[in-house]
Scaffold this active site. Sequence first.
Site, PDB file in Angstrom:
ATOM      1  N   ARG A 104       0.942   3.407  -0.082  1.00 63.27           N
ATOM      2  CA  ARG A 104       0.167   4.510   0.469  1.00 63.27           C
ATOM      3  C   ARG A 104      -0.505   4.087   1.764  1.00 63.27           C
ATOM      4  O   ARG A 104      -1.260   3.115   1.787  1.00 63.27           O
ATOM      5  CB  ARG A 104      -0.879   4.950  -0.554  1.00 63.27           C
ATOM      6  CG  ARG A 104      -1.430   6.333  -0.255  1.00 63.27           C
ATOM      7  CD  ARG A 104      -2.172   6.853  -1.441  1.00 63.27           C
ATOM      8  NE  ARG A 104      -3.443   6.146  -1.569  1.00 63.27           N
ATOM      9  CZ  ARG A 104      -4.588   6.737  -1.857  1.00 63.27           C
ATOM     10  NH1 ARG A 104      -4.621   8.026  -2.049  1.00 63.27           N
ATOM     11  NH2 ARG A 104      -5.692   6.048  -1.970  1.00 63.27           N
ATOM     12  N   THR A 108      -3.291   7.900   6.627  1.00 65.05           N
ATOM     13  CA  THR A 108      -2.718   9.239   6.399  1.00 65.05           C
ATOM     14  C   THR A 108      -2.723   9.605   4.911  1.00 65.05           C
ATOM     15  O   THR A 108      -2.572  10.770   4.558  1.00 65.05           O
ATOM     16  CB  THR A 108      -1.257   9.305   6.887  1.00 65.05           C
ATOM     17  OG1 THR A 108      -0.483   8.394   6.082  1.00 65.05           O
ATOM     18  CG2 THR A 108      -1.138   8.904   8.346  1.00 65.05           C
ATOM     19  N   ASP A 200      -4.224   0.610 -15.439  1.00 68.15           N
ATOM     20  CA  ASP A 200      -3.195   0.397 -14.426  1.00 68.15           C
ATOM     21  C   ASP A 200      -1.954  -0.198 -15.105  1.00 68.15           C
ATOM     22  O   ASP A 200      -1.976  -1.343 -15.571  1.00 68.15           O
ATOM     23  CB  ASP A 200      -3.716  -0.550 -13.350  1.00 68.15           C
ATOM     24  CG  ASP A 200      -2.728  -0.664 -12.190  1.00 68.15           C
ATOM     25  OD1 ASP A 200      -3.096  -0.296 -11.066  1.00 68.15           O
ATOM     26  OD2 ASP A 200      -1.580  -1.111 -12.411  1.00 68.15           O
ATOM     27  N   ASP A 203      -0.644  -3.535 -13.634  1.00 70.69           N
ATOM     28  CA  ASP A 203      -1.508  -4.682 -13.983  1.00 70.69           C
ATOM     29  C   ASP A 203      -1.351  -5.057 -15.442  1.00 70.69           C
ATOM     30  O   ASP A 203      -1.314  -6.244 -15.801  1.00 70.69           O
ATOM     31  CB  ASP A 203      -2.977  -4.350 -13.699  1.00 70.69           C
ATOM     32  CG  ASP A 203      -3.307  -4.426 -12.213  1.00 70.69           C
ATOM     33  OD1 ASP A 203      -2.484  -4.989 -11.460  1.00 70.69           O
ATOM     34  OD2 ASP A 203      -4.369  -3.927 -11.818  1.00 70.69           O
TER      35      ASP A 203
HETATM   36  N1  URA Z   1      -1.072   4.469 -12.106  1.00 68.94           N
HETATM   37  C1  URA Z   1      -1.451   3.730 -13.160  1.00 68.94           C
HETATM   38  O1  URA Z   1      -0.982   2.621 -13.344  1.00 68.94           O
HETATM   39  N2  URA Z   1      -2.382   4.226 -14.012  1.00 68.94           N
HETATM   40  C2  URA Z   1      -2.912   5.456 -13.849  1.00 68.94           C
HETATM   41  O2  URA Z   1      -3.720   5.869 -14.678  1.00 68.94           O
HETATM   42  C3  URA Z   1      -2.499   6.227 -12.740  1.00 68.94           C
HETATM   43  C4  URA Z   1      -1.575   5.706 -11.882  1.00 68.94           C
END
Ligand code: URA
Length: 209
Positions: A104, A108, A200, A203
Amino acid sequence: MGKLTIVDHPLVQHKLTLMREKETPTAVFRQLLREISQLLAYEITRELPLTHKTINTPIEPMEAPTLAGKKLALISILRAGNGLLDGVLELIPSARVGFVGLYRDEETLKPVQYYFKVPDAMSERVTIAVDPMLATGNSSIAAIDLLKEAGAKDIRFLCLLAAPEGIETMHKAHPDVEIVTAAVDKQLNEHGYIVPGLGDAGDRMFGTK
Ligand code: URA
């Protein structure tokens, strides 16, 4: 409106609950993702076209069903898509594999491509794009834009969890793309995370922070 399939199979739901729990260790999370990806792939391939060929069983010849057309294209949206890739490949070992990398742009806020490599003859292949989390939908939509530019016509999107916002945006941008997911959660929070979600996904599967 686009098609949405929620795989409510008890095994999928049980495994997803284990994945959501914050104490679940990385290795277990990764193994569960692998297992769940196969169950989701089973569902997303349910309507693949079949043809027939003549085979000989030990008893007699028969006209037996077999998958029609070119090998599937399985596309991982980096990096979290890789967590779904291995499991799906175990179920569809002859699939051709591609990768789409997007980041990202902080100014922008638009997704920018940094890697793109997909199989040839995309227009002739059923394409399954995989990314565990359909959150805002922006990167998934951009990835599917690129797949369509590369010729893909029959595209399905496989994810583990989706937010209502992401489903709506995806359906608006790509009403032809079926979404298959294990669950649709409540909403996105102000950081773009799915709530209640699982945190995430990248992660958690790779043990990064
Ligand atoms: N990406 C992720 O890994 N977790 C989320 O909750 C949203 C996007």
